[in-house]
Design a protein around this motif. Structure first.
Motif, short mmCIF file in Angstrom:
data_model
loop_
_atom_site.label_atom_id
_atom_site.label_comp_id
_atom_site.label_asym_id
_atom_site.label_seq_id
_atom_site.Cartn_x
_atom_site.Cartn_y
_atom_site.Cartn_z
N GLU A 35 0.85 -1.18 0.00
CA GLU A 35 0.00 0.00 0.00
C GLU A 35 0.89 1.24 0.00
O GLU A 35 1.93 1.27 0.67
CB GLU A 35 -0.92 0.01 1.23
CG GLU A 35 -1.75 1.28 1.37
CD GLU A 35 -2.71 1.53 0.20
OE1 GLU A 35 -2.20 1.93 -0.87
OE2 GLU A 35 -3.92 1.34 0.37
N HIS A 36 0.49 2.23 -0.77
CA HIS A 36 1.28 3.46 -0.92
C HIS A 36 0.36 4.66 -0.74
O HIS A 36 -0.64 4.78 -1.46
CB HIS A 36 1.94 3.48 -2.30
CG HIS A 36 2.71 4.73 -2.60
ND1 HIS A 36 3.09 5.07 -3.89
CD2 HIS A 36 3.19 5.73 -1.81
CE1 HIS A 36 3.75 6.21 -3.86
NE2 HIS A 36 3.82 6.63 -2.61
N LEU A 37 0.69 5.52 0.20
CA LEU A 37 0.04 6.81 0.33
C LEU A 37 1.07 7.88 0.01
O LEU A 37 2.08 8.02 0.74
CB LEU A 37 -0.50 7.03 1.75
CG LEU A 37 -1.94 6.61 2.03
CD1 LEU A 37 -2.10 5.10 1.85
CD2 LEU A 37 -2.36 7.03 3.43
N LEU A 83 3.20 0.52 3.20
CA LEU A 83 2.96 -0.71 3.96
C LEU A 83 3.31 -1.88 3.07
O LEU A 83 2.74 -2.03 1.98
CB LEU A 83 1.49 -0.81 4.38
CG LEU A 83 0.89 0.33 5.20
CD1 LEU A 83 -0.58 0.05 5.50
CD2 LEU A 83 1.65 0.56 6.48
N MET A 84 4.28 -2.70 3.52
CA MET A 84 4.69 -3.87 2.74
C MET A 84 4.12 -5.12 3.38
O MET A 84 4.42 -5.42 4.54
CB MET A 84 6.22 -3.96 2.66
CG MET A 84 6.83 -3.03 1.64
SD MET A 84 6.95 -1.34 2.22
CE MET A 84 8.24 -1.47 3.43
N PHE A 85 3.31 -5.85 2.61
CA PHE A 85 2.67 -7.06 3.09
C PHE A 85 3.42 -8.28 2.57
O PHE A 85 4.06 -8.21 1.50
CB PHE A 85 1.21 -7.11 2.64
CG PHE A 85 0.39 -5.96 3.14
CD1 PHE A 85 -0.23 -6.03 4.37
CD2 PHE A 85 0.24 -4.81 2.37
CE1 PHE A 85 -0.99 -4.96 4.84
CE2 PHE A 85 -0.52 -3.74 2.83
CZ PHE A 85 -1.13 -3.82 4.08
N THR A 105 -0.17 -8.74 8.87
CA THR A 105 1.28 -8.68 9.03
C THR A 105 1.85 -7.76 7.96
O THR A 105 1.54 -7.92 6.77
CB THR A 105 1.90 -10.08 8.89
OG1 THR A 105 1.48 -10.89 9.99
CG2 THR A 105 3.43 -10.00 8.86
N PHE A 106 2.62 -6.75 8.38
CA PHE A 106 3.19 -5.80 7.40
C PHE A 106 4.33 -5.01 8.05
O PHE A 106 4.46 -4.96 9.27
CB PHE A 106 2.13 -4.85 6.86
CG PHE A 106 1.46 -3.99 7.90
CD1 PHE A 106 2.01 -2.77 8.29
CD2 PHE A 106 0.28 -4.40 8.50
CE1 PHE A 106 1.39 -1.98 9.24
CE2 PHE A 106 -0.35 -3.61 9.45
CZ PHE A 106 0.20 -2.40 9.83
N LEU A 154 -3.83 3.21 12.09
CA LEU A 154 -2.68 4.08 11.90
C LEU A 154 -3.16 5.53 11.94
O LEU A 154 -4.15 5.87 11.29
CB LEU A 154 -2.00 3.82 10.55
CG LEU A 154 -1.58 2.37 10.24
CD1 LEU A 154 -0.95 2.30 8.85
CD2 LEU A 154 -0.60 1.85 11.29
N ILE A 155 -2.45 6.36 12.69
CA ILE A 155 -2.78 7.79 12.76
C ILE A 155 -1.55 8.57 12.30
O ILE A 155 -0.49 8.52 12.93
CB ILE A 155 -3.19 8.21 14.18
CG1 ILE A 155 -4.38 7.39 14.66
CG2 ILE A 155 -3.53 9.70 14.22
CD1 ILE A 155 -4.78 7.66 16.10
#
Length: 790
Positions: A69-71, A135-137, A194-195, A270-271
Motif C-alpha cells: 500500500e502506498h500513500l 505498507l509492505m505485506f 502482518t506488514f 494508523l494515525i
C-alpha cells in the motif's frame, strides 16, 4: 357542500405534503446511495490512478495496492524558498520607456524592455511533495474480489480483497477536526495482519522509531538552483516533520530502526500527522516536531470509531447541503468508473457520471480548502513531484479564481475563506510592489503568487506583465458579500478593494481618444497581432505586451462598481466614490470587430481561426455579468460570436466554456463542452489532466453544471437557464443564489416543475425560467416560497 370542499382541500393538501415527503425521502436516499462512489477493480499503478483524500491541510493519494500500500502525502505549506520580496528596485526606471514604445507600436521592443521589470528572482517558488507512507505485506497467494473506491458521501477511501478465504479491508480518511490521516486495517479472521511500515521523503530527511509504536520522519528543504520555472534560493528552507502511530489489536508491534513491523494482528489503526515550520509568509519559526506531537496527543484516547464519527459529522454537514439528479438510473452502478469514463469518451451518455463529476468538485473543495488553511493551488493540495507543472503555484489570471467559482453557488461558503484571506494578505506586499514598480499608491499583484505572497511580475513579460490580477481577486470579496449579505465581512474587505482601486487611479493612462487604459499589460497568455503582417493574433508566438487589453477594462469596471456600491452600503468615502465613478466613466469602451467579434484588444486583431485556450476578453460575460442579453445586446452577440470562433477545448479552458455557453443560454453546447471535451481530459481517478494534472477543470466543471441549472446575476434568479436536452428530468437541491438564497429546482420533460427559494436575507428580485420572465418576487428572511414557473 362546504364540508365537501373542505374535504377536497384537506385531501389536496395531504397529497401535496405526501408528495413533498416522498421527494425529500428520495433526495436523501439518493445522497446516501452507491451513486456517489468511484470504484475500480485494480490497484492504482500510477499517480493519476490513485484516489485523493484531504482535510484542507493534509492530502494523500491512496494507491490501494495488495503487496504494497502506498500513500503519497502532502502538507499544504511545504514550499521551496522562504520569506522574501520579489520586488525589483530597477523596474520603475523602465516603465515610461515601455509605455512610449507601445505608443509607437514597437511591440517587440516594448516586450524586450519590459523584461527588465520582472521580479527578483524571475521565477517564484514551488509547492513540494511531503513524503510517502508504505505498507509492505508478505507475498502470498493470488487475491480475488478486489475493489477500491472513493466514497464522496463519506470522504472515505476503501480497499478490499480476498486472499484465500480471508477478506482484508483498509479504510482511509483525512480528518479535519483531528488534523490527521487515519487508516484502519481489518480482516475477517484473526491474526491475519502482518506488514512493515516505513516513511520516506524525496527531500533530505531521516526516519526513526520512538516509543516503540511511533515512527517519526523529519527534514528540511535547502538551497536550490533555478530549475523548470522554479526560482533559485540561497537560504535555508522550511523544516518539516511527520509521524505515524501504530495501534494494533492483537499480535505484536516491533520497532526495527527506521521501520515498524506488525505481526499477526487482528486489526490495526494508523494515525498520521504532519507539519512544517511555516507560520505565515514572513515567519517560519514554528517547531514542526512540537506541532506533530500536539496533533497526535489530541487523538489520544479516541478509538477509530470515534475518530471516524468526528470526521463524518464534520464532513457531511458541508457535503450534504447539495444533492443532484440529472435523470440517472442504477444501470451503471455495476460498471467500474474507469470503464464508464471510457464509454463517455466514446460518445455514450452517462448522467450518473455527470452527477458524480459535479459532486466530486464539491468533495475536492471540502478536502482541499478549509477555514485557516492555504487556498487551493494549481494542483489543489495534491502534488507528487518536486518539479510540479507551473510550480503548482497560485495562478491568478484565471486558474485560482476558477478553483473557487464553485464555493458560493455550491453551498460551501466556508471553504472560500482561505482564498479570501489570501486576498487580504496580498495587500501589504502588493503595496510595496506598487511603490517599487510603479511609484503608485494602493496595491497590485500580477499573474502569479506563491506561499510567500509574491506580487511582482514574474516568469517573463510575455506572461507576467499583467497588473490586474489583484483587481480580479477583489471580485471574490464582493461575490462573497453578494452571496451571504455579510456586512461585517464587507467592512473588513472594503479597504482592500479601495486600495486596489487607488492603484489604478495612479497608473491608468490616456489613449489617443482620451479614454483611460492600463499600460503596460497583456491579455493573458495570448499574442496579439501587432507584430504580424496580417495584424491578427497568433496564439503564443509574437509579442503579448500591449496597452489597454479588453479584459483589464472589464475587470476595472467591476472593481470600481463594487467599490461604489460598497461605500454606499457602508456609508463611507463619498468623495472617493465620486472620483471612482468619474474614472469608471472614462475607461475605454469595449469594441466590436470586423468579424463581428468582441475585440480582445483595442485594435481589431482577433483571428477567427485562432482557437486560443484563453478567452480573457469574455470575462465580461462570465464570471462577470456586465455583458448580458438585456443590458448590452450588441456586446452580448459579439461575445457569442467570439465564443463560437474560439471553439471548444478540454481542461480548464474547456470548463470555462461550459459556464460561458450557459451564460449565452445554450445548454446543448454547454453539455457538449462538458461531455465531449472536458471529460475527455479526465484520467482514471477523475482528475483533470489534459497534458499534466491541473485541478481547476474539476472545479470549473462543477461550477459550469451549476451555471446551467441556476444563474443569479443582475438581481435576477434564473432557474434552468441552459438546460440541455440530455437532462430532460431531474432535480437539484441546495444551490446558492446571490442575495442570500438557497434554491431547490425540479423539472420534468425539459420543463420546470417548481423552484423553491429559501431566504437567509430579505430580498426582492426578478425571477425567470428557461428565458421566460416571471416578474418580481419578494421574500423575507426565514421564508420559503415555491414558484411553479411560467
Amino acid at each position: 357542500m362546504k364540508n365537501k370542499k373542505l374535504e377536497n382541500s384537506v385531501f389536496g393538501l395531504f397529497l401535496f405534503l405526501a408528495n413533498m415527503i416522498c421527494v425529500e425521502a428520495y433526495a436523501q436516499a439518493k445522497i446516501g446511495s452507491e451513486d456517489l462512489k468511484f470504484w475500480y477493480t485494480q490497484p492504482a499503478k500510477e499517480w493519476s490512478e490513485a484516489l485523493p483524500i484531504g482535510n484542507g491541510r493534509l492530502g494523500a493519494m491512496v494507491y490501494g495496492g495488495i503487496q504494497m500500500e502506498h500513500l503519497q502525502l502532502n502538507e499544504e505549506t511545504l514550499w521551496t524558498g522562504g520569506p522574501h520580496s520579489y520586488d525589483n528596485p530597477d523596474a520603475y526606471n523602465h516603465l515610461e520607456e515601455v509605455r512610449n514604445l507601445l505608443k509607437q507600436e514597437k511591440y517587440n521592443e516594448a516586450e524586450d524592455t519590459a523584461e527588465k521589470m520582472m521580479g527578483i528572482p524571475k521565477y517564484q517558488m514551488a509547492y513540494q511533495p511531503f513524503g510517502d507512507l508504505f505498507l509492505m505485506f508478505p507475498q502470498g497467494a493470488k487475491s480475488s474480489n478486489y475493489r477500491r473506491e472513493l466514497d464522496l458521501q463519506k470522504a472515505l477511501s476503501t480497499v478490499s480483497y480476498n486472499i484465500g478465504e480471508t477478506k482484508f479491508t483498509r479504510k482511509v480518511f483525512a480528518s479535519y477536526p483531528d488534523q490527521a490521516i487515519v487508516m484502519r486495517l481489518e480482516s475477517d479472521k484473526s491474526k491475519q495482519l502482518t506488514f512493515d511500515l516505513i516513511l520516506t521523503s524525496p527531500h533530505t530527511s531521516k526516519s526513526e522509531v520512538v516509543n516503540e509504536t511511533t515512527l517519526v520522519m523529519s527534514g528540511q528543504l535547502g538551497k536550490q538552483k533555478e530549475r523548470s520555472l522554479i526560482g533559485a534560493w540561497e537560504g535555508e528552507g522550511l523544516k518539516f516533520a511527520s509521524q505515524v502511530k501504530v495501534i494494533a489489536e492483537g499480535g505484536e508491534v516491533i520497532a526495527q530502526g527506521d521501520k515498524i513491523s506488525v505481526r499477526n494482528a487482528n486489526a490495526v489503526t494508523l494515525i498520521y500527522v504532519a507539519a512544517t515550520s511555516f507560520v505565515n509568509a514572513n515567519d517560519v519559526s514554528a517547531d514542526p516536531l512540537k506541532r506533530i506531537n500536539d496533533y497526535l496527543a489530541a487523538t489520544t484516547g479516541k478509538s477509530f470509531e470515534q475518530l471516524y464519527q468526528r470526521h463524518i459529522d464534520d464532513y457531511t454537514k458541508l457535503f450534504n447541503r447539495v444533492s443532484i439528479n440529472l435523470g440517472s438510473t442504477d444501470e451503471n452502478n455495476n460498471i467500474p468508473t474507469n470503464e464508464r469514463l471510457n464509454r463517455v469518451k466514446e460518445g455514450a451518455s452517462d448522467p450518473l457520471l455527470t452527477e458524480q463529476v459535479f459532486q466530486y468538485g464539491r468533495y475536492l473543495m471540502i478536502a482541499g480548502s478549509r477555514p485557516g488553511t492555504q487556498p487551493l493551488n494549481l494542483q489543489g493540495i495534491w502534488n507528487g513531484t518536486i518539479n510540479p507543472p507551473w510550480c503548482s503555484k497560485y495562478t491568478i489570471n484565471i486558474n485560482i479564481q476558477m478553483n473557487y467559482w464553485v464555493a458560493e453557488v455550491g453551498n460551501l461558503s466556508e471553504c472560500h475563506e482561505p482564498f479570501l484571506r489570501m486576498v487580504h494578505e496580498l495587500q501589504e506586499p502588493g503595496s510595496n510592489t506598487a511603490k517599487t514598480h510603479y511609484k503608485a499608491d494602493g496595491w497590485v499583484t500580477h499573474h502569479n503568487t506563491d506561499l510567500w505572497r509574491g506580487t511582482a511580475p514574474v516568469d517573463g513579460a510575455h506572461w507576467g506583465m499583467w497588473p490586474t490580477g489583484g483587481a480580479w481577486l477583489c471580485q471574490h470579496l464582493w461575490e462573497h458579500y453578494l452571496y451571504t449579505g455579510d456586512v461585517d465581512f464587507l467592512k473588513k474587505s472594503y479597504p482592500v478593494m479601495k486600495a486596489a482601486s487607488e492603484f489604478f487611479l495612479d497608473v491608468l493612462v490616456e489613449n489617443n481618444d482620451g479614454k483611460l487604459i492600463t499600460s503596460p499589460s497583456i491579455s493573458p497568455e495570448h499574442s496579439h497581432g501587432g507584430t504580424n503582417k496580417d495584424g491578427m493574433s497568433s496564439n503564443r508566438s509574437g509579442a503579448a505586451v500591449i496597452d489597454g487589453p479588453t479584459m483589464d477594462g472589464q475587470i476595472l469596471r467591476d472593481l470600481f462598481a463594487n467599490c461604489i456600491k460598497a461605500s454606499e452600503i457602508l456609508g463611507v468615502d463619498k468623495t472617493f466614490r465620486k472620483q471612482i465613478a468619474e474614472t469608471r466613466n472614462r475607461l475605454a469602451p469595449m469594441k466590436i470587430g470586423r468579424h463581428g467579434q468582441l475585440q480582445e484588444w483595442q485594435e481589431d486583431w482577433d483571428n477567427p481561426e485562432n482557437s486560443h485556450a484563453h478567452v480573457s476578453h469574455l470575462y465580461g460575460l462570465f464570471p462577470s455579468s456586465q455583458i448580458n442579453r438585456n443590458d448590452t445586446p450588441e456586446l452580448f452577440e459579439a461575445a457569442h460570436t467570439s465564443l463560437i470562433q474560439r471553439g471548444q477545448n478540454d481542461g480548464w479552458s474547456g470548463a470555462w466554456r461550459i459556464a460561458l455557453w450557459a451564460r449565452v443560454g445554450d445548454g446543448d453546447i454547454a453539455y457538449t463542452a462538458l461531455n465531449s471535451h472536458v471529460l475527455h481530459g479526465f484520467t482514471t481517478n477523475m482528475f483533470s489532466d489534459r497534458t499534466v494534472f491541473q485541478i481547476d477543470a474539476n472545479f470549473g466543471a462543477t461550477a459550469g453544471i451549476a451555471e446551467m441549472l441556476l444563474q443569479s446575476h443582475n438581481n435576477e434568479i434564473h432557474v434552468l437557464p441552459a438546460l440541455p436536452k440530455a437532462w430532460p428530468n431531474g432535480y437539484v437541491k441546495g444551490l446558492r443564489a446571490r442575495g442570500g438564497f438557497e434554491v431547490d429546482i425540479e423539472w420534468k420533460d425539459g420543463k420546470l416543475v417548481q423552484a423553491t427559494i429559501h431566504a437567509d436575507n430579505d430580498g426582492t428580485f426578478k425571477i425567470a425560467s428557461q428565458g421566460k420572465s416571471g416578474g418580481k418576487m419578494s421574500i423575507k428572511k426565514g421564508q420559503s416560497k415555491v414558484w411553479k414557473g411560467v
